[in-house]
Design a protein around this motif. Structure first.
Motif, PDB file in Angstrom:
ATOM      1  N   ASN A  62       0.717   5.449  -1.231  1.00  0.00           N
ATOM      2  CA  ASN A  62      -0.202   6.707  -1.699  1.00  0.00           C
ATOM      3  C   ASN A  62      -1.686   5.917  -1.379  1.00  0.00           C
ATOM      4  O   ASN A  62      -2.599   6.492  -2.014  1.00  0.00           O
ATOM      5  CB  ASN A  62      -0.171   6.894  -3.180  1.00  0.00           C
ATOM      6  CG  ASN A  62       1.434   7.410  -3.459  1.00  0.00           C
ATOM      7  OD1 ASN A  62       1.966   7.864  -2.684  1.00  0.00           O
ATOM      8  ND2 ASN A  62       1.857   6.827  -4.729  1.00  0.00           N
ATOM      9  N   GLY A  63      -1.861   5.370  -0.309  1.00  0.00           N
ATOM     10  CA  GLY A  63      -3.252   5.027   0.386  1.00  0.00           C
ATOM     11  C   GLY A  63      -3.977   3.914  -0.320  1.00  0.00           C
ATOM     12  O   GLY A  63      -4.795   3.296   0.229  1.00  0.00           O
ATOM     13  N   ARG A  64      -3.318   3.180  -1.607  1.00  0.00           N
ATOM     14  CA  ARG A  64      -3.890   2.022  -2.074  1.00  0.00           C
ATOM     15  C   ARG A  64      -3.091   0.936  -2.107  1.00  0.00           C
ATOM     16  O   ARG A  64      -1.859   1.147  -2.492  1.00  0.00           O
ATOM     17  CB  ARG A  64      -4.691   2.513  -3.227  1.00  0.00           C
ATOM     18  CG  ARG A  64      -5.732   3.350  -3.130  1.00  0.00           C
ATOM     19  CD  ARG A  64      -6.689   3.481  -4.623  1.00  0.00           C
ATOM     20  NE  ARG A  64      -7.321   2.110  -4.723  1.00  0.00           N
ATOM     21  CZ  ARG A  64      -8.650   1.858  -3.941  1.00  0.00           C
ATOM     22  NH1 ARG A  64      -8.924   2.817  -3.376  1.00  0.00           N
ATOM     23  NH2 ARG A  64      -9.241   0.798  -4.230  1.00  0.00           N
ATOM     24  N   LEU A 115      -9.178  -0.110   4.385  1.00  0.00           N
ATOM     25  CA  LEU A 115      -8.305   0.818   4.604  1.00  0.00           C
ATOM     26  C   LEU A 115      -8.243   1.503   6.205  1.00  0.00           C
ATOM     27  O   LEU A 115      -9.271   1.593   6.627  1.00  0.00           O
ATOM     28  CB  LEU A 115      -8.046   1.825   3.339  1.00  0.00           C
ATOM     29  CG  LEU A 115      -7.835   1.292   2.019  1.00  0.00           C
ATOM     30  CD1 LEU A 115      -8.164   1.997   1.146  1.00  0.00           C
ATOM     31  CD2 LEU A 115      -6.636   0.483   2.000  1.00  0.00           C
ATOM     32  N   ASP A 116      -7.250   1.887   6.391  1.00  0.00           N
ATOM     33  CA  ASP A 116      -6.954   2.953   7.466  1.00  0.00           C
ATOM     34  C   ASP A 116      -7.762   2.215   8.779  1.00  0.00           C
ATOM     35  O   ASP A 116      -8.346   2.819   9.722  1.00  0.00           O
ATOM     36  CB  ASP A 116      -7.912   4.144   7.286  1.00  0.00           C
ATOM     37  CG  ASP A 116      -7.373   5.046   6.241  1.00  0.00           C
ATOM     38  OD1 ASP A 116      -6.098   4.763   6.130  1.00  0.00           O
ATOM     39  OD2 ASP A 116      -7.938   5.610   5.358  1.00  0.00           O
ATOM     40  N   ARG A 174       0.715  -1.162   0.091  1.00  0.00           N
ATOM     41  CA  ARG A 174      -0.133  -0.064  -0.074  1.00  0.00           C
ATOM     42  C   ARG A 174       0.966   1.193   0.085  1.00  0.00           C
ATOM     43  O   ARG A 174       1.560   1.546   0.920  1.00  0.00           O
ATOM     44  CB  ARG A 174      -1.101  -0.025   1.289  1.00  0.00           C
ATOM     45  CG  ARG A 174      -2.064   1.245   1.194  1.00  0.00           C
ATOM     46  CD  ARG A 174      -2.665   1.275   2.630  1.00  0.00           C
ATOM     47  NE  ARG A 174      -3.600   2.593   2.530  1.00  0.00           N
ATOM     48  CZ  ARG A 174      -4.032   2.843   3.479  1.00  0.00           C
ATOM     49  NH1 ARG A 174      -3.660   2.231   4.736  1.00  0.00           N
ATOM     50  NH2 ARG A 174      -4.753   3.941   3.506  1.00  0.00           N
TER      51      ARG A 174
END
Lengths: 99, 611
Positions: free
Chosen positions: B506-508, B572-573, B504
């Motif tokens: 840049n967030g993805r 995510l997160d 992961r």
């Protein structure tokens, strides 16, 4: 899984249909390994093989070793995209004779 | 099973008594039928004899008159009518008085020249048209010349009453027929005679003519009026052959009477007198038979049922806990065989239960040991989280969900020095004890070599060669080993044929694909390529085994890489722990109850910040 064998003089073709996983690998091994005693060439037809697990790969590896020991070539033909991916990922593609 | 219980003993008795009873009844029926036939024969004999007597009576009735008539015939031609009438008038009463039963004795000349009777009746003088040649007695006699015969009933010319006449032709010494001699019998007299000739005590007797018409009957109104065939509903054919018919408990005897115009003597009777025979001795014999058979069946029954009862008692003592029971029936018959077979069976059963108990214990022992092995295997993996509570720069979390049996997945992570974290994920081919043993070796070798300061590439090359030695079973291990340089986030790794990790940045999440190398333990002296990436702040690395992507649902579909990528990007997160638990939940949801076939192992690493 079903295994079909066709003999053409010294060339033995083993066709596998279905899944080659932990439950069916032993059966495949019992067919493949003794075959090196008689055949002059072994061809594995994977056209109808839908899945291969690490247990199946282990049998192929055992076959590969036997092939070297007996000097009987083992070829794999008609490999599908999914199976090719597994062969590639595990590095088997580099040691097995895949046509 | 039947609602009622009938013991074998009871059934033997019932069968035996029933059989004896049936035989007795059959015997009785045959006896009665036989006696009935004997009775019929007896009856026929009586009837025939009666008819013989009757015939004799008819013959005798005319005998004196015949003698007299034959005597008269020798000289009758020498006298005229008046003289003959006078002579006969003197003679006939003397003859007829001998037979009170008979009304009149007549004598006539064939050519009508004279006619004399024992009475003083003279038809020629009172009735000029009277002609003896047309009278029934004359006609019947002439039809059977020389024989004593009897006429059918007719009306007497003199008295007007119904009579029959016993008649015979009269001949002279040369045999020439000269006339007819006869004795009249009125029907009431004949009825009296016949009534006396009963052949059964309660019977009735009749004379019937050729058509079945009553000639005599107790009820005189029926005489010449009623027909026996209609009264008794008999077929006319009975008049052609004499015999006995049995109907409605009555014997009907038909006997033809000789020297009559086809008359039959009929006797009807119930023969009660004959049937009323004494059956007592027979019944006593039958009773003795039944009593004897009951005694015999009791003796036999108890001889048979005693061992059966013994067998039943012994067998009912048998239980799974007590197989030592042996049946003690030593008869030389089927029961003995059954008992011996039973004993053999319990002995075999005992041995078999012992064997299976031992085998089960063995199996349980192995099962227990495998469970211990599984526990040991799991406990070899670091499982305390947070693993490095004082290291805030990164976070690491991992889990292994073993399949049913011991398997070959493992993960590992450890600090090589203050700045270097090593992380391993691996999958040994196959399952079971061989895979587990191989896993232990592989894990130990990797950790030992990594801790001695070698690069990931060097570690795999050494471990590969070591694993290749004596690898008769052709086991192999796919694995990733990576070192995180904590201060810079540089991640150096090698991939020996393992599933590509998800990275992961840049967030993805996306695949971290590299040129693959061969799995460990296949071929010696392989060179492994080392790759480098940098984990920036917030970047995550997710590694897993094929237990995730190759989880199968009930339809046989694979969870597959595509789904894993999608699912990973849906969670995510989250904390690493929450993330891994969520992925596991998705896999479980996908499997939808299908049994987990392979270990599911996941490892996530997150770079929080650089120093």
């Amino acid at each position: 899984m079903t295994i079909n064998k066709t003999q053409d003089k010294g060339k033995l073709t083993i066709s596998i249909e279905g899944k080659l996983d932990a439950t069916t690998a032993q059966e495949f091994q019992d067919v493949l390994i003794p075959a090196f005693d008689d055949a002059r060439e072994i061809v594995l037809d994977f056209e109808k093989l839908t899945y291969i697990s690490s247990a199946g790969l282990r049998v192929l590896l055992a076959g590969h070793k036997k092939s070297f020991a007996k000097d009987v070539p083992m070829k794999i033909i008609n490999v599908s995209e999914d199976i090719t991916e597994i062969f590639t990922m595990t590095g088997f593609a580099s040691i097995l004779s895949i046509m | 099973m039947s609602k009622f219980f009938y013991s074998i003993r009871f059934r033997i008795h019932a069968l035996n008594v029933g059989l004896v009873f049936a035989i007795s009844v059959a015997f009785l029926v045959i006896f009665l039928e036989n006696s009935r036939r004997t009775n019929s024969k007896h009856l026929e004999d009586i009837a025939k004899k009666t008819v013989q007597y009757l015939n004799a009576d008819i013959q005798n009735a005319l005998a004196p008159a015949i003698d007299m008539a034959n005597y008269v015939a020798t000289f009758a031609d020498d006298y005229d009518l008046e003289q003959n009438t006078h002579i006969l008038g003197k003679m006939l009463p003397a003859v007829s008085s001998a037979f009170e039963a008979y009304y009149g004795t007549t004598l006539s000349r064939f050519d009508g020249g004279w006619f004399a009777t024992a009475t003083d009746w003279d038809p020629y003088s009172t009735n000029p048209n009277w002609d003896q040649l047309k009278r029934p007695w004359f006609i019947y006699a002439m039809q059977s010349p020389g024989k004593i015969t009897i006429t059918d009933p007719y009306e007497d010319s003199n008295t007007g009453e119904i009579c029959v006449t016993i008649v015979k032709t009269v001949a002279d010494s040369t045999g020439k027929i000269k006339g007819v001699v006869g004795v009249d019998i009125f029907l009431d007299k004949l009825t009296e005679i016949i009534n006396e000739h009963k052949i059964t005590e309660d019977g009735k007797s009749f004379l019937v003519d050729a058509n079945g018409l009553y000639i005599t009957h107790q009820d005189t109104s029926k005489i010449l009026e009623n027909n026996i065939l209609e009264d008794m509903k008999l077929d006319k054919s009975i008049l052609k052959k004499q015999g006995i018919k049995f109907r409605d408990g009555m014997y009907i005897t038909f006997i033809a009477v000789p020297n009559t115009p086809n008359w039959h003597f009929v006797s009807i009777g119930s023969l009660k007198s004959l049937d009323k025979m004494d059956l007592t001795p027979i019944l006593i014999i039958i009773a003795i038979f039944i009593v004897l058979s009951i005694i015999v069946s009791f003796v036999l029954g108890s001889r048979i049922s005693k061992p059966i009862k013994k067998l039943t008692d012994d067998v009912s003592k048998l239980g799974l806990s007590d197989l030592d029971i042996r049946v003690e029936v030593n008869t030389n018959d089927e029961l003995g065989i059954l008992a011996r077979t039973f004993n053999k069976m319990t002995a075999d059963l005992e041995v078999s239960i012992e064997t299976s108990t031992r085998e089960r214990a063995e199996k349980e022992r192995i099962g227990a040991e495998l469970n211990v092995a599984k526990d040991i295997q799991v406990s070899m993996l670091p499982c305390l989280f947070p693993a490095f509570p004082h290291r805030t720069e990164f976070d690491i979390y991992a889990s292994m969900q073993p399949a049913k049996e011991v398997g070959g997945d493992f993960y590992d992570f450890f600090l090589i020095d203050d700045n270097t974290l090593a992380a391993v994920i691996a999958d040994v081919s196959g399952k079971g004890v061989p895979a587990a043993l191989f896993m232990v070796i592989a894990k130990t070798l990797i950790k030992n070599n990594a801790q001695s300061g070698k690069s990931p590439k060097e570690v795999f090359e050494i471990v590969n060669n070591l694993l290749c030695e004596n690898n008769e079973a052709s086991m192999f291990v796919s694995a990733i080993l990576g070192y995180l340089d904590i201060p810079t986030g540089k991640f150096t790794f090698v991939n020996a044929g393992h599933n590509p990790p998800l990275l992961r940045t840049n967030g993805r999440f996306n695949w971290l694909k590299t040129e693959p190398d061969l799995v460990l333990a296949v071929m010696e002296n392989i060179s492994y390529k080392q790759h480098e990436i940098t984990l920036n702040r917030g970047d995550e690395l997710f590694m897993y085994t094929d237990g995730v992507t190759e989880a199968v649902n009930n339809k046989g579909d694979l969870f597959n890489n595509q789904r894993l990528l999608e699912v990973a990007n849906n969670y995510l997160d989250l904390s690493l722990r929450e993330f891994i638990v969520s992925i596991k939940c998705e896999v479980d949801k996908f499997a939808d109850g299908a049994e987990q076939a392979d270990d599911i192992t996941m490892l996530a690493l997150k770079m929080k910040y650089h120093k």
